[in-house]
Design a protein around this motif. Structure first.
Motif, PDB file in Angstrom:
ATOM      1  N   ASN A 192       0.824  -1.214   0.000  1.00 32.29           N
ATOM      2  CA  ASN A 192       0.000   0.000   0.000  1.00 32.29           C
ATOM      3  C   ASN A 192       0.853   1.257   0.000  1.00 32.29           C
ATOM      4  OD1 ASN A 192      -2.644  -1.036  -0.082  1.00 32.29           O
ATOM      5  ND2 ASN A 192      -2.606  -1.482   2.112  1.00 32.29           N
ATOM      6  N   ILE A 193       2.000   1.204   0.709  1.00 30.10           N
ATOM      7  CA  ILE A 193       2.886   2.363   0.770  1.00 30.10           C
ATOM      8  C   ILE A 193       3.625   2.551  -0.552  1.00 30.10           C
ATOM      9  CG2 ILE A 193       4.980   3.275   1.860  1.00 30.10           C
ATOM     10  CD1 ILE A 193       4.027   1.901   4.452  1.00 30.10           C
ATOM     11  N   ASP A 194       4.093   1.464  -1.141  1.00 32.70           N
ATOM     12  CA  ASP A 194       4.883   1.547  -2.369  1.00 32.70           C
ATOM     13  C   ASP A 194       4.035   1.856  -3.597  1.00 32.70           C
ATOM     14  OD1 ASP A 194       7.130   0.979  -0.913  1.00 32.70           O
ATOM     15  OD2 ASP A 194       7.140  -1.172  -1.375  1.00 32.70           O
ATOM     16  N   PHE A 195       2.768   1.420  -3.578  1.00 32.92           N
ATOM     17  CA  PHE A 195       1.918   1.627  -4.749  1.00 32.92           C
ATOM     18  C   PHE A 195       0.587   2.250  -4.336  1.00 32.92           C
ATOM     19  CE2 PHE A 195       4.425  -2.283  -5.253  1.00 32.92           C
ATOM     20  CZ  PHE A 195       5.250  -1.906  -6.299  1.00 32.92           C
ATOM     21  N   PRO A 196       0.628   3.476  -3.770  1.00 35.15           N
ATOM     22  CA  PRO A 196      -0.612   4.095  -3.279  1.00 35.15           C
ATOM     23  C   PRO A 196      -1.584   4.458  -4.397  1.00 35.15           C
ATOM     24  CG  PRO A 196       1.189   5.664  -3.227  1.00 35.15           C
ATOM     25  CD  PRO A 196       1.791   4.343  -3.579  1.00 35.15           C
ATOM     26  N   GLU A 197      -1.053   4.682  -5.603  1.00 34.93           N
ATOM     27  CA  GLU A 197      -1.909   5.120  -6.710  1.00 34.93           C
ATOM     28  C   GLU A 197      -2.583   3.944  -7.419  1.00 34.93           C
ATOM     29  OE1 GLU A 197       1.982   3.934  -8.291  1.00 34.93           O
ATOM     30  OE2 GLU A 197       1.343   5.200  -6.627  1.00 34.93           O
ATOM     31  N   GLU A 198      -2.172   2.734  -7.110  1.00 36.34           N
ATOM     32  CA  GLU A 198      -2.724   1.566  -7.774  1.00 36.34           C
ATOM     33  C   GLU A 198      -3.695   0.822  -6.857  1.00 36.34           C
ATOM     34  OE1 GLU A 198       0.183  -0.999  -9.429  1.00 36.34           O
ATOM     35  OE2 GLU A 198       1.412   0.619 -10.249  1.00 36.34           O
ATOM     36  N   ASP A 199      -4.630   0.163  -7.511  1.00 33.49           N
ATOM     37  CA  ASP A 199      -5.586  -0.644  -6.760  1.00 33.49           C
ATOM     38  C   ASP A 199      -4.980  -2.043  -6.569  1.00 33.49           C
ATOM     39  OD1 ASP A 199      -7.679  -1.830  -5.557  1.00 33.49           O
ATOM     40  OD2 ASP A 199      -9.003  -1.857  -7.314  1.00 33.49           O
ATOM     41  N   THR A 200      -4.400  -2.250  -5.413  1.00 28.97           N
ATOM     42  CA  THR A 200      -3.743  -3.533  -5.151  1.00 28.97           C
ATOM     43  C   THR A 200      -4.717  -4.598  -4.688  1.00 28.97           C
ATOM     44  OG1 THR A 200      -3.261  -2.921  -2.866  1.00 28.97           O
ATOM     45  CG2 THR A 200      -1.586  -2.358  -4.536  1.00 28.97           C
ATOM     46  N   GLY A 201      -5.929  -4.164  -4.363  1.00 26.86           N
ATOM     47  CA  GLY A 201      -6.908  -5.133  -3.876  1.00 26.86           C
ATOM     48  C   GLY A 201      -6.653  -5.561  -2.447  1.00 26.86           C
ATOM     49  N   LEU A 202      -5.756  -4.869  -1.764  1.00 28.43           N
ATOM     50  CA  LEU A 202      -5.422  -5.243  -0.393  1.00 28.43           C
ATOM     51  C   LEU A 202      -6.429  -4.651   0.581  1.00 28.43           C
ATOM     52  CD1 LEU A 202      -1.571  -4.706  -0.608  1.00 28.43           C
ATOM     53  CD2 LEU A 202      -2.847  -6.846  -0.811  1.00 28.43           C
ATOM     54  N   ALA A 203      -6.557  -5.239   1.711  1.00 34.65           N
ATOM     55  CA  ALA A 203      -7.523  -4.809   2.727  1.00 34.65           C
ATOM     56  C   ALA A 203      -7.157  -3.449   3.284  1.00 34.65           C
ATOM     57  CB  ALA A 203      -7.584  -5.851   3.835  1.00 34.65           C
ATOM     58  N   GLY A 204      -8.157  -2.715   3.773  1.00 27.95           N
ATOM     59  CA  GLY A 204      -7.928  -1.413   4.361  1.00 27.95           C
ATOM     60  C   GLY A 204      -7.445  -1.507   5.789  1.00 27.95           C
ATOM     61  N   SER A 205      -7.314  -0.347   6.428  1.00 27.49           N
ATOM     62  CA  SER A 205      -6.747  -0.288   7.773  1.00 27.49           C
ATOM     63  C   SER A 205      -7.603  -1.021   8.796  1.00 27.49           C
ATOM     64  CB  SER A 205      -6.562   1.176   8.190  1.00 27.49           C
ATOM     65  OG  SER A 205      -7.821   1.854   8.174  1.00 27.49           O
ATOM     66  N   LYS A 206      -8.943  -0.961   8.632  1.00 26.89           N
ATOM     67  CA  LYS A 206      -9.810  -1.637   9.596  1.00 26.89           C
ATOM     68  C   LYS A 206      -9.634  -3.150   9.514  1.00 26.89           C
ATOM     69  CE  LYS A 206     -13.429   1.883   9.929  1.00 26.89           C
ATOM     70  NZ  LYS A 206     -14.885   2.158   9.750  1.00 26.89           N
ATOM     71  N   ALA A 207      -9.530  -3.646   8.292  1.00 29.69           N
ATOM     72  CA  ALA A 207      -9.354  -5.092   8.116  1.00 29.69           C
ATOM     73  C   ALA A 207      -8.003  -5.533   8.674  1.00 29.69           C
ATOM     74  CB  ALA A 207      -9.460  -5.461   6.644  1.00 29.69           C
ATOM     75  N   MET A 208      -6.976  -4.708   8.451  1.00 29.13           N
ATOM     76  CA  MET A 208      -5.656  -5.040   8.984  1.00 29.13           C
ATOM     77  C   MET A 208      -5.664  -5.027  10.504  1.00 29.13           C
ATOM     78  SD  MET A 208      -2.853  -3.285   6.467  1.00 29.13           S
ATOM     79  CE  MET A 208      -2.696  -3.812   4.751  1.00 29.13           C
ATOM     80  N   ARG A 209      -6.417  -4.073  11.064  1.00 31.94           N
ATOM     81  CA  ARG A 209      -6.511  -4.004  12.525  1.00 31.94           C
ATOM     82  C   ARG A 209      -7.171  -5.274  13.069  1.00 31.94           C
ATOM     83  NH1 ARG A 209      -9.148   0.345  12.833  1.00 31.94           N
ATOM     84  NH2 ARG A 209      -7.350   1.737  12.981  1.00 31.94           N
ATOM     85  N   ARG A 210      -8.189  -5.760  12.352  1.00 29.86           N
ATOM     86  CA  ARG A 210      -8.842  -6.988  12.786  1.00 29.86           C
ATOM     87  C   ARG A 210      -7.875  -8.183  12.718  1.00 29.86           C
ATOM     88  NH1 ARG A 210     -13.358  -4.858   9.979  1.00 29.86           N
ATOM     89  NH2 ARG A 210     -12.818  -6.116   8.144  1.00 29.86           N
ATOM     90  N   LYS A 211      -7.054  -8.193  11.673  1.00 32.71           N
ATOM     91  CA  LYS A 211      -6.079  -9.267  11.554  1.00 32.71           C
ATOM     92  C   LYS A 211      -5.092  -9.263  12.719  1.00 32.71           C
ATOM     93  CE  LYS A 211      -6.051  -9.755   6.510  1.00 32.71           C
ATOM     94  NZ  LYS A 211      -5.243  -9.651   5.268  1.00 32.71           N
ATOM     95  N   LEU A 212      -4.673  -8.037  13.103  1.00 32.04           N
ATOM     96  CA  LEU A 212      -3.751  -7.909  14.234  1.00 32.04           C
ATOM     97  C   LEU A 212      -4.416  -8.357  15.534  1.00 32.04           C
ATOM     98  CD1 LEU A 212      -2.030  -4.483  13.425  1.00 32.04           C
ATOM     99  CD2 LEU A 212      -0.933  -6.728  13.470  1.00 32.04           C
ATOM    100  N   GLU A 213      -5.693  -8.019  15.680  1.00 34.95           N
ATOM    101  CA  GLU A 213      -6.397  -8.416  16.900  1.00 34.95           C
ATOM    102  C   GLU A 213      -6.611  -9.934  16.975  1.00 34.95           C
ATOM    103  OE1 GLU A 213      -9.909  -6.115  16.594  1.00 34.95           O
ATOM    104  OE2 GLU A 213      -8.993  -4.272  17.396  1.00 34.95           O
ATOM    105  N   ASP A 214      -6.689 -10.554  15.793  1.00 36.10           N
ATOM    106  CA  ASP A 214      -6.880 -12.008  15.757  1.00 36.10           C
ATOM    107  C   ASP A 214      -5.626 -12.775  16.139  1.00 36.10           C
ATOM    108  OD1 ASP A 214      -9.505 -11.743  15.023  1.00 36.10           O
ATOM    109  OD2 ASP A 214      -9.109 -11.916  12.857  1.00 36.10           O
ATOM    110  N   ILE A 215      -4.475 -12.094  16.104  1.00 38.17           N
ATOM    111  CA  ILE A 215      -3.228 -12.752  16.479  1.00 38.17           C
ATOM    112  C   ILE A 215      -3.072 -12.666  17.989  1.00 38.17           C
ATOM    113  CG2 ILE A 215      -0.699 -12.785  16.218  1.00 38.17           C
ATOM    114  CD1 ILE A 215      -1.098 -11.375  13.548  1.00 38.17           C
ATOM    115  N   ASN A 216      -3.414 -13.699  18.690  1.00 37.34           N
ATOM    116  CA  ASN A 216      -3.304 -13.694  20.153  1.00 37.34           C
ATOM    117  C   ASN A 216      -2.872 -15.061  20.630  1.00 37.34           C
ATOM    118  OD1 ASN A 216      -5.741 -15.261  20.103  1.00 37.34           O
ATOM    119  ND2 ASN A 216      -6.921 -13.355  19.984  1.00 37.34           N
TER     120      ASN A 216
END
Length: 216
Positions: A192-216
């Motif tokens: 996301n940082i390297d290609f901000p102008e392109e649609d990478t299809g990667l999850a947004g910040s909320k989805a990433m936050r959920r992924k981090l919360e799932d790691i326990n």
């Protein structure tokens, strides 16, 4: 500070010092079998260096440099009756050739046998050096190495169970699983940082936050 080579053959008494039915002297390294040939006389006449891995042999620990009886007999001095186990590399605790001499657990037989082994070319192992070699040779990781001490010091069933699970690799597997999950999230962030102008299809910040919360 003395620095020892990892190529040294090491030896030590691997059981508690005192009076007991059985004591063990362990030898590990490239010269372990040659030293065993020198100090052990098997009843079957087979030398340890000629034995297959994971075999057990009955015989006597001897002092080859000190004969008794007449000059014609010149029999070596018998130190103790013993059982000798051969474990060849790489399928051993240290991934080196290992010989274990099971003798009577008194102070004198253990001391005499260890002295013979050291005189035969081994050096005295430092505390924890067998486990250190297992770690350095890639047989166990650091968490498993620490588990060995946990098992030795366990005072309750639960402490023992935790130590055994850690030795089996349960903690290491969990750590590796968390590491892989974090690396996936990190790669998404970098994309996301390297290609901000392109649609990478990667999850947004909320989805990433959920992924981090799932790691326990």
């Amino acid at each position: 500070m003395i620095r020892y080579s990892a190529d040294d053959t090491i030896a030590a008494v691997s059981t508690a010092i005192g009076e007991s039915g059985i004591g063990i002297v362990r030898i590990s390294g490239k010269d372990a079998l040659a030293i065993a040939d020198r100090v052990f006389q098997g009843k079957d006449g087979i030398k340890p260096s000629q034995s297959r891995t994971y075999t057990v042999h009955y015989g006597w620990v001897i002092n080859p440099s000190r004969g008794i009886g007449s000059k014609k007999e010149n029999k070596p001095e018998l130190i103790d009756e013993a059982i000798l186990t051969v474990m060849r590399k790489p399928r051993s605790y240290t991934k080196e050739d290992i010989v274990e001499i099971n003798c009577h657990g008194g102070v004198m037989p253990l001391r005499r046998i260890l002295d013979l082994v050291l005189a035969g070319g081994a050096r005295l192992a430092e505390p924890g050096e067998f486990t250190k070699r297992a770690f350095l040779n890639g047989r166990i990781d650091l968490a498993q190495a620490e588990a060995v001490l946990d098992i030795i010091r366990a005072k309750t069933d639960s402490a023992l169970k935790i130590g055994v699970q850690q030795l089996k690799g349960a903690l290491s597997e969990r750590i590796n699983s968390v590491r892989e999950a974090l690396l996936c999230i990190l790669s998404d962030l970098e994309a996301n940082i390297d290609f901000p102008e392109e649609d990478t299809g990667l999850a947004g910040s909320k989805a990433m936050r959920r992924k981090l919360e799932d790691i326990n």
